[in-house]
Design a protein around this motif. Structure first.
Motif, PDB file in Angstrom:
ATOM      1  N   THR A1107      34.444 -10.662   3.053  1.00 37.87           N
ATOM      2  CA  THR A1107      35.893 -10.776   2.600  1.00 37.87           C
ATOM      3  C   THR A1107      35.949 -10.456   0.866  1.00 37.87           C
ATOM      4  N   MET A1108      37.387  -9.558   1.264  1.00 35.79           N
ATOM      5  CA  MET A1108      37.785  -8.736  -0.069  1.00 35.79           C
ATOM      6  C   MET A1108      40.021  -9.225  -0.588  1.00 35.79           C
ATOM      7  N   PHE A1109      39.395  -9.671  -2.095  1.00 31.25           N
ATOM      8  CA  PHE A1109      40.418  -9.626  -2.064  1.00 31.25           C
ATOM      9  C   PHE A1109      41.093  -8.499  -3.421  1.00 31.25           C
ATOM     10  N   MET A1110      42.513  -8.419  -3.360  1.00 37.04           N
ATOM     11  CA  MET A1110      43.212  -7.070  -4.477  1.00 37.04           C
ATOM     12  C   MET A1110      44.469  -7.894  -4.896  1.00 37.04           C
ATOM     13  N   ARG A1111      44.327  -7.361  -6.026  1.00 35.63           N
ATOM     14  CA  ARG A1111      45.627  -7.717  -6.607  1.00 35.63           C
ATOM     15  C   ARG A1111      46.077  -6.439  -8.000  1.00 35.63           C
ATOM     16  N   ALA A1112      47.582  -6.376  -7.789  1.00 40.69           N
ATOM     17  CA  ALA A1112      48.346  -4.899  -8.203  1.00 40.69           C
ATOM     18  C   ALA A1112      49.066  -6.125  -9.484  1.00 40.69           C
ATOM     19  N   SER A1113      49.344  -5.173 -10.634  1.00 39.58           N
ATOM     20  CA  SER A1113      50.709  -5.924 -11.227  1.00 39.58           C
ATOM     21  C   SER A1113      51.377  -4.773 -12.465  1.00 39.58           C
ATOM     22  N   HIS A1114      52.234  -5.203 -12.448  1.00 43.67           N
ATOM     23  CA  HIS A1114      53.097  -3.996 -13.768  1.00 43.67           C
ATOM     24  C   HIS A1114      53.605  -4.645 -15.230  1.00 43.67           C
ATOM     25  N   VAL A1115      53.370  -4.358 -15.858  1.00 48.17           N
ATOM     26  CA  VAL A1115      53.734  -4.510 -17.692  1.00 48.17           C
ATOM     27  C   VAL A1115      54.541  -3.626 -18.307  1.00 48.17           C
ATOM     28  N   SER A1116      55.878  -4.219 -18.321  1.00 51.16           N
ATOM     29  CA  SER A1116      56.404  -3.567 -19.234  1.00 51.16           C
ATOM     30  C   SER A1116      56.249  -3.128 -20.538  1.00 51.16           C
TER      31      SER A1116
END
Length: 1206
Positions: A1107-1116
C-alpha cells in the motif's frame, strides 16, 4: 659559359613550349578515399598514359594520348592493390585518340578545342593533365602570391622558388588555397531552404581542402621547360566537424618529361573542332545519381519496367529491398524527354498502382519538363484534389531554378483553376521557387518576384481578404528583398497612404509574417519596419508581438536591443511587455551559435527590465524557447512556442510553434504550425461565465455553454484559421468557417440520408472495400560537386528517401441502412479488416568521384523499415455501448521495425553497373551470440563488436517481444564523433508467438455501460484501503478487458473505473483485476481532489499486499509553494533496493552536494517554492539521513535528501 647560364635564367621566367618541338611525357594520377586512419578500407582509381605535345602553330599545340591504363582500387592498403579495368580504359582511350588542341603562352593555358563527341568528362581529364602547365614563374622573387585561374577556379596561389644558377634549374612550389577561391569551379544543388549561418560556420568546418604542386623547370634557349611536376591534393570531409575526425581524399598526379624531339613535318588538325572552354573545370550536370549506376541509353522501356515492378512488389506492403530501384527510376526519368513522359502518363494513369508510382516519381524530373507535364496534368477533368496537391508540392520542392524555368512556372501560376485549394498551393509553391532561385544569387533579380508583386498591387485596393492573405503568404515564401516596398503597403502606420491600408488584423498579421525570410536577406530594411510597428501603440497587441518576433529574426545589434529595451520600460500594455520579456529571457539562455551575440544582448536587456518587470506571467502572452547544440557534431535543435493575447480577451489571438534543426553551418526551419482562433476568440470574450479555473465538471459545462453559441457568429468570419510550414515554406493555410462546420454536422447527424458522404462510405464498406496507396518521396537531395586536380569531379551527396504505404481490405456486415444514419444507433456492427501499414526510410551519404564512366567513393547507407500488419475483427453494439476488438493469433514471427546502417568504400563502373566492388570501411569480423539475455563484447585493438538479443514473454497472451542488436565499431565514441557512427549497425524489434501457448485470439473489450452489481465489492476494497471508510456508493463509468482466449478459457486483466459522490466533492476509483489463475490479485487506486489532491494505492491479494499514499497541495502567498508527500506501509523489496542503489548515483552524476539530515523512514516529501522572480527552490527528502543539493546555472535551487549507502 656565363652568358649561356644567364640566358637560361632569363628563359626560366618565360615558361613556354616550342612549336618546332615534340614533347613526350609520362603521366600518372590516382585518387583514394577513406579515413584519415591507417588499416582501413579505401576506394580509388588510377590512370596512366603517355602524353605527346606537338606544335601546330606558334601558340597552338596538339595533345596526343597513348598507352592509356585505368585501374580501380577497393580494399585495405598493403593487402589489396589496383586492378585493371580494361574496358573503361578502352572507352577513355577511344575519346583521347581524337584530336585535342590548346593554346599556350607564357605559362598560361588558353582555349581547349576538341570534337563534339569527346565528352565533358574526358575533356576534364585533359584539364587535369594541362593543369601542370598553368604556372607563373618569377625569377626575381623567391616568395610571391598571385590570384590566378586554374582547374579549381580563380584561387590564391602561394609560390616559393629556388634556382640553381650553376645548372640553370629551378625548383618551384605552388600551394593553392582551394577552400577560399574567389570563383570556384563547383556546383551546389538542394537544401536551398536550409539557411547558411556564418556564426555557426565559425564553430567548425565540415570540408577543408589544400593543393600543392612541385615543379622542376629547366632553362633552355627557347624558354623554361617542365621536366618533372607533381601535385598532391588533400581534402577532409565529415558530416560533423573536421576537427573531430573525417573522411579523406588523397589525389596525386605526376608528369615526367621523357624526351624532346625536333618536329620533322607540319601538323594539320582534321575534323570539326569545338571550343570546350579554358582550364577551369567544367561541371558535368549529368543525371547520374551517385548512389546507383546504370546504363541510361534506353530510359523509357527501362523506366516502364521499373514502375511495373515497383507497383507489384509494393502492392500489399512496402518492400524495403526495392529502395535502390526507386533511385534508379528517378535517374531514368530525368533522362526522358517531356513528350515521352506525357506518353508514359497516358499509358499508366488508368492503372491505380502504376499511376501512384509514376506521379510521385516523375516529380523528381527537376527541370522545365516537369512544369510542362504539370501544365497538362492540371488541365485534366475530374482531377483528384489530394493527389494534385501532393504532386504540386513534390514537383516544386526539387526544381533546379533558372530564369527560363521561372517563366514556365509563371504560366502554371496564371492558369485558371476550378479548385481553390489547388490554386492556393500553386501560388505558395511559386513563392517557394523564387526563394530557391535567390538562394545563390545576390542581388536576386526583380523579374523573379514580379508576378507576385503584380498580383499584390492588383488586389490591394479590393476587399477580398483571403486573396490578400494568399499573396502576402506567397511573398513570405519568396523572401525577396524587393517585395518589402509592396508589403509595407499592407502595414498601417508604415504606408504613407493610411487610408488605402486594409487594417483587418488577419491581413496585417500576414503582412508582418511575410517579412520573416526577408529578415535574413535584408535585415536592416526589416528592422526599420518592424521597429516602427512595434512602437505603434495603436496597433493590436498581437501585431506588435509579431513585429517583435520578426525583428529578432534579423539578429539585431546590441544597440537596437537597447533601444527596444528602453521603450519597453515605458510600455503600458502588459501583454506586450510579458511577451517581449519572456522572449528575451529565453534568448538570454540560447546555446545555438546563431544566437551567440544576441543572447548576450538579451541578457543585458533582462537585467535592465528585471528592475521594473521582475515577475513574468505565463498566463499572459509569452514566448518560450528550448535549444541544444553540440560543438563536436555541429548539430543542434531549437523549439519555440509563442502565445499572443489581447488584454480584453481570454483566448489568444495567435499561437505558433517552431522547430529548427542546426547542422554543419546551416539552419533548417524544420516545422512550424500556427493557429488564429478568430471567431472562437470573439465568442469567449474577456471571460467565461461560471468558469472558476478548478477544471471541475462545472468549468467544463461553462465552456460547453459558450461553445453552443457558435452559430450566432457572423457567416463571413472564420471560426479559426491555421497554417503549416515546412523548411521555412508555407505549404498550407485554411479557414474553418460556419458553413464547413454545418456541412460536417449535417453529414454525421442521425437524420442524414443517402445524400450524406457518411452514407456513401458505409454502403461502400458493406459491399467490401479494398484500397491501397504508396507515396515515395525524395525528401532531401543535396549535391556538392567540385573539381579535383586530376580533373575528376569529387561529389558530396546526401539523400533522404521515404516510401510510405498502406493497404486496407475491409467488410462490414449485420447492418443495412434504409432510411437514415440514425439506424446505426440501434445496430450491432461487425467490421473485418485486413491490411498493412508501413514505411521505409533511407539515408545515403556519398563522398567520392562520380562520373558517367565510374564511381569511387565512401558511402554510408541507413535504412529503417516499419511494417505493421493489421488483421482485426471489430464488433460494435451501439445500444449496449459496447466495443470489442479481436486479434487472431499469428504463427509467424513479425519484424515490426528495424534499423540497419553501414559504411562502405565502393567502386562502380558503367561496364558492370550492377556488380560494384564494396568493402566495409571498418572491421568485418563476426562474433557469435551467447544467448538472449547477455551481450557478447569483443574488444581488440581499435575494434569493438557487440551482439545482444532480449525477449520479454507474456505467458498470458502467448506473445514474445524481442529486441535484437548487432554493433561493430572500429574506434570508440570518446575518440572522434564520426567513428562512432561508422561500422555496421543492426537493430530490430520483433513480435513472435510463444510456441508452447495455446492462445487462439486476443480480445479487447470496452464497455461504456457496465453493470453496477460490482459496486459492493469495490466499496469493501476501498474501505479497507482508506482505513477511515468511503462516504458514498461507487458508480461504474467504464470497463476495459484485455483477455487471451483459448477455447472456453480466458486469461488477462479487467480494469474498471468508478466515481463516487461524497458530500461536496467527488472521488474516483480504478480497479485492475487479474482474470484466470490468480483472480484475487488486484490493484486499487482511490483518488480525490479537494483543497488537496490525495491518492491511495494498493496491490496484491485483494489490494492488501502493498500500500501507498500520496498527497499534494498548494500554498499561495508572496512565495507560492507546491507540496507533495509520498508515504508507504510496505513496498516490494526490488523497488526499495532500486531507490537505494540508483538515486544517490544519479544525483552525484548531476553534480549534487550532500549533507547529513534525519528524515522519516517510509516517506518521500517534496516542495517547490517560487523563491524569487527568476529562481525556484526545489526540496526533495528521501528516507534516512543523506541530503543532496544543487544550485543550477538557471538560478534553480534543488535540494534532495536521499538514502544512506547500504
Amino acid at each position: 659559359m656565363r652568358s649561356l647560364l644567364l640566358c637560361c635564367l632569363v628563359a626560366l621566367a618565360d615558361l613556354s613550349l616550342d612549336s618546332r618541338k615534340i614533347y613526350e611525357y609520362q603521366y600518372e594520377g590516382h585518387v583514394k578515399f577513406g579515413l584519415e586512419k591507417r588499416n582501413h578500407a579505401e576506394s580509388g582509381a588510377r590512370m596512366k598514359a603517355a602524353v605527346k605535345i606537338v606544335g601546330s602553330s606558334a601558340d597552338t599545340f596538339l595533345l596526343q594520348f597513348s598507352s592509356v591504363v585505368f585501374e580501380e582500387f577497393n580494399g585495405v592498403p598493403g593487402k589489396s592493390d589496383f586492378v585493371a579495368a580494361n574496358q573503361i580504359a578502352e572507352k577513355i582511350a577511344a575519346q583521347l585518340a581524337k584530336p585535342i588542341t590548346f593554346t599556350y603562352s607564357g605559362g598560361n593555358v588558353g582555349e581547349i578545342r576538341a570534337p563534339s563527341e569527346v565528352t565533358d568528362t574526358v575533356v576534364n581529364i585533359v584539364r587535369g593533365v594541362l593543369g601542370f602547365f598553368q604556372v607563373t614563374v618569377k625569377t626575381t622573387q623567391e616568395i610571391y602570391d598571385l590570384e590566378e585561374v586554374g582547374i579549381h577556379g580563380k584561387c590564391l596561389s602561394s609560390y616559393a622558388q629556388k634556382t640553381n644558377t650553376k645548372v640553370g634549374v629551378m625548383d618551384l612550389t605552388q600551394v593553392v588555397d582551394v577552400t577560399n577561391c574567389i570563383e570556384m569551379a563547383a556546383y551546389y544543388t538542394g537544401l536551398a531552404t536550409a539557411v547558411e549561418n556564418k556564426v555557426s560556420q565559425q564553430k567548425g568546418e565540415s570540408l577543408f581542402s589544400t593543393v600543392k604542386y612541385t615543379y622542376n623547370i629547366k632553362g633552355s634557349e627557347q624558354g623554361g621547360v617542365i621536366t618533372k611536376a607533381q601535385a598532391m591534393e588533400l581534402q577532409y570531409f565529415t558530416p560533423f566537424n573536421v576537427k573531430k575526425g573525417s573522411f579523406r581524399m588523397e589525389a596525386r598526379k605526376e608528369l615526367v618529361l621523357t624526351s624532346v624531339k625536333d618536329k620533322t613535318q607540319d601538323i594539320h588538325v582534321n575534323g570539326q573542332m569545338e571550343s570546350r572552354g579554358k582550364l577551369m573545370f567544367k561541371i558535368v550536370k549529368n543525371a547520374n545519381i551517385p548512389v546507383v549506376m546504370q546504363n541510361l541509353d534506353n530510359p523509357v522501356p527501362e523506366a516502364t519496367k521499373l514502375i511495373q515492378r515497383l507497383a507489384q512488389a509494393n502492392a500489399e506492403r512496402i518492400d524495403s529491398t526495392t529502395t535502390e530501384e526507386v533511385m534508379k527510376l528517378y535517374q531514368l526519368l530525368r533522362k526522358i524527354p517531356v513528350d515521352k513522359l506525357k506518353q508514359m502518363w497516358t499509358d499508366m494513369k488508368t492503372n491505380p498502382d502504376q499511376r501512384y508510382w509514376f506521379l510521385h516519381t516523375v516529380v523528381e524530373v527537376n527541370d522545365r519538363r516537369i512544369l510542362e507535364f504539370l501544365d497538362q496534368y492540371l488541365s485534366e477533368p475530374q482531377l483528384n484534389v489530394l493527389e494534385a496537391l501532393t504532386v504540386i508540392v513534390q514537383a516544386f520542392h526539387h526544381l533546379e531554378t533558372s530564369p527560363e524555368l521561372l517563366e514556365a512556372a509563371e504560366r502554371i501560376l496564371n492558369k485558371n483553376y476550378n479548385n481553390d485549394l489547388i490554386r492556393k498551393t500553386v501560388v505558395l509553391s511559386y513563392g517557394s521557387l523564387v526563394f530557391k532561385h535567390c538562394a545563390h544569387i545576390t542581388p536576386c533579380p526583380e523579374a523573379a518576384i514580379r508576378p507576385l508583386l503584380n498580383m499584390a498591387e492588383k488586389i490591394r485596393s479590393g476587399n477580398d481578404e483571403t486573396e490578400k492573405i494568399l499573396v502576402l503568404k506567397a511573398l513570405g515564401n519568396a523572401g525577396h528583398p524587393r517585395s518589402l516596398k509592396t508589403i509595407t503597403k499592407f502595414l498601417p502606420g508604415v504606408d504613407p497612404n493610411p487610408d488605402q491600408v486594409d487594417k483587418r488584423p488577419r491581413v496585417v498579421s500576414a503582412a508582418v509574417q511575410a517579412m520573416r525570410l526577408i529578415a535574413i536577406r535584408d535585415p536592416h530594411g526589416v528592422q526599420l519596419i518592424t521597429l516602427k510597428l512595434f512602437l505603434n501603440r495603436e496597433l493590436e497587441a498581437e501585431i506588435r508581438m509579431l513585429a517583435f518576433m520578426t525583428m529578432f529574426d534579423t539578429k539585431p545589434s546590441m544597440a537596437l536591443v537597447s533601444t527596444v529595451t528602453a521603450h519597453l520600460l515605458e510600455e503600458r500594455d502588459m501583454q506586450v511587455v510579458n511577451f517581449a520579456t519572456t522572449y528575451l529571457w529565453s534568448l538570454a539562455r540560447a546555446t545555438t551559435p546563431d544566437n551567440h551575440y544576441l543572447s548576450t544582448a538579451a541578457s543585458v536587456a533582462m537585467k535592465i527590465l528585471a528592475r521594473k518587470f521582475g515577475h513574468l506571467s505565463y498566463i499572459r502572452s509569452s514566448a518560450t524557447r528550448m535549444d541544444w547544440f553540440n560543438k563536436d557534431f555541429l548539430v543542434g535543435t531549437a523549439a519555440e512556442a509563442f502565445i499572443m493575447k489581447r488584454a480584453s480577451e481570454i483566448i489568444p489571438a495567435e499561437m505558433m510553434v517552431k522547430l529548427n534543426f542546426h547542422f554543419i553551418g546551416r539552419i533548417l526551419q524544420l516545422l512550424e504550425f500556427g493557429i488564429r482562433p478568430g471567431g472562437i476568440r470573439h465568442l469567449f470574450g474577456a471571460n467565461i461565465p461560471g468558469f472558476n479555473g478548478e477544471m471541475s465538471k462545472t468549468d467544463f459545462l461553462a465552456v460547453y455553454d459558450v461553445l453552443k453559441k457558435w452559430e450566432t457568429l457572423p457567416d463571413d468570419k472564420p471560426l479559426f484559421s491555421f497554417f503549416t510550414r515546412a523548411s521555412g515554406q508555407e505549404l498550407l493555410f485554411s479557414d474553418v468557417n460556419k458553413a464547413f462546420l454545418q456541412r460536417l454536422i449535417r453529414a454525421f447527424s442521425q437524420s442524414a440520408g443517402k445524400d450524406s458522404m457518411v452514407w456513401t462510405c458505409i454502403e461502400r464498406l458493406m459491399q467490401g472495400i479494398s484500397w491501397r496507396g504508396v507515396l515515395p518521396f525524395l525528401t532531401a537531395e543535396g549535391r556538392y560537386i567540385q573539381a579535383t586536380t586530376l580533373g575528376f569531379p569529387v561529389e558530396i551527396s546526401k539523400y533522404y528517401h521515404v516510401v510510405n504505404g498502406m493497404s486496407v481490405n475491409g467488410k462490414r456486415s449485420n447492418v443495412k441502412l434504409t432510411e437514415n444514419l440514425g439506424q446505426l444507433l440501434t445496430s450491432q456492427i461487425t467490421l473485418t479488416t485486413e491490411g498493412h501499414i508501413g514505411y521505409n526510410k533511407n539515408l545515403w551519404l556519398f563522398y567520392g568521384i562520380n562520373t558517367d564512366l565510374f564511381q569511387s567513393a565512401v558511402e554510408v547507407k541507413t535504412t529503417s523499415p516499419l511494417s505493421i500488419p493489421v488483421h482485426v475483427v471489430a464488433k460494435i453494439n451501439v445500444p449496449a455501448r459496447k466495443f470489442e476488438l479481436e486479434i487472431p493469433r499469428s504463427n509467424k514471427e513479425i519484424e515490426l521495425f528495424s534499423f540497419r546502417s553501414n559504411a562502405w568504400v565502393i567502386s562502380r563502373n558503367i561496364i558492370h553497373p550492377d556488380t560494384p566492388k564494396k568493402t566495409p570501411i571498418g572491421t568485418n569480423e563476426q562474433s557469435q551470440s551467447v544467448g538472449q539475455k547477455y551481450a557478447q563484447v569483443r574488444v581488440m585493438q581499435n575494434k569493438w563488436h557487440a551482439i545482444k538479443k532480449m525477449c520479454s514473454k507474456s505467458s498470458i497472451y502467448g506473445l514474445a517481444f524481442c529486441a535484437e542488436m548487432d554493433l561493430q565499431r572500429v574506434y570508440y565514441q570518446e575518440e572522434y564523433p564520426l567513428y562512432y557512427f561508422l561500422g555496421s549497425t543492426h537493430f530490430a524489434l520483433k513480435v513472435a508467438p510463444v510456441q508452447e501457448s495455446s492462445v487462439e485470439k486476443i480480445r479487447l473489450e470496452i464497455n461504456a455501460n457496465p453493470s453496477s452489481s460490482s459496486s459492493v465489492s469495490v466499496r469493501q476494497l476501498i474501505d479497507t484501503l482508506r482505513k477511515m471508510g468511503i462516504g458514498g456508493s461507487p458508480m461504474p463509468l467504464v470497463q476495459l478487458k484485455v483477455v487471451a482466449e483459448s477455447g472456453s478459457s480466458q486469461k488477462g486483466y479487467d480494469t474498471s473505473l468508478y466515481y463516487t459522490p461524497e458530500g461536496e466533492h467527488t472521488s474516483a476509483q480504478l480497479i485492475l483485476s487479474h482474470i484466470g489463475e490468480s483472480p484475487n490479485w488486484k490493484m486499487c487506486v482511490d483518488a480525490a481532489v479537494t483543497s488537496v489532491a490525495k491518492a491511495n494505492i494498493g496491490w496484491g491479494e485483494q489490494c492488501q499486499s502493498y500500500t501507498m499514499f500520496m498527497r499534494a497541495s498548494h500554498v499561495s502567498g508572496s512565495k507560492p509553494e507546491l507540496k507533495a508527500v509520498f508515504h508507504w506501509d510496505k513496498i516490494p523489496e526490488q523497488m526499495e533496493l532500486y531507490g537505494k542503489r540508483y538515486i544517490p548515483g544519479m544525483a552525484f552524476l548531476w553534480g549534487f552536494n550532500q549533507e547529513e539530515k534525519r528524515n522519516a523512514r517510509q516517506e518521500v516529501s517534496a516542495s517547490v517554492i517560487a523563491a524569487s522572480a527568476d529562481s525556484i527552490d526545489v526540496k526533495i527528502k528521501f528516507p534516512e539521513v543523506r541530503q543532496m543539493s544543487l544550485l543550477l546555472l538557471v538560478q534553480l535551487t534543488l535540494t534532495i535528501n536521499s538514502f544512506p549507502q547500504a
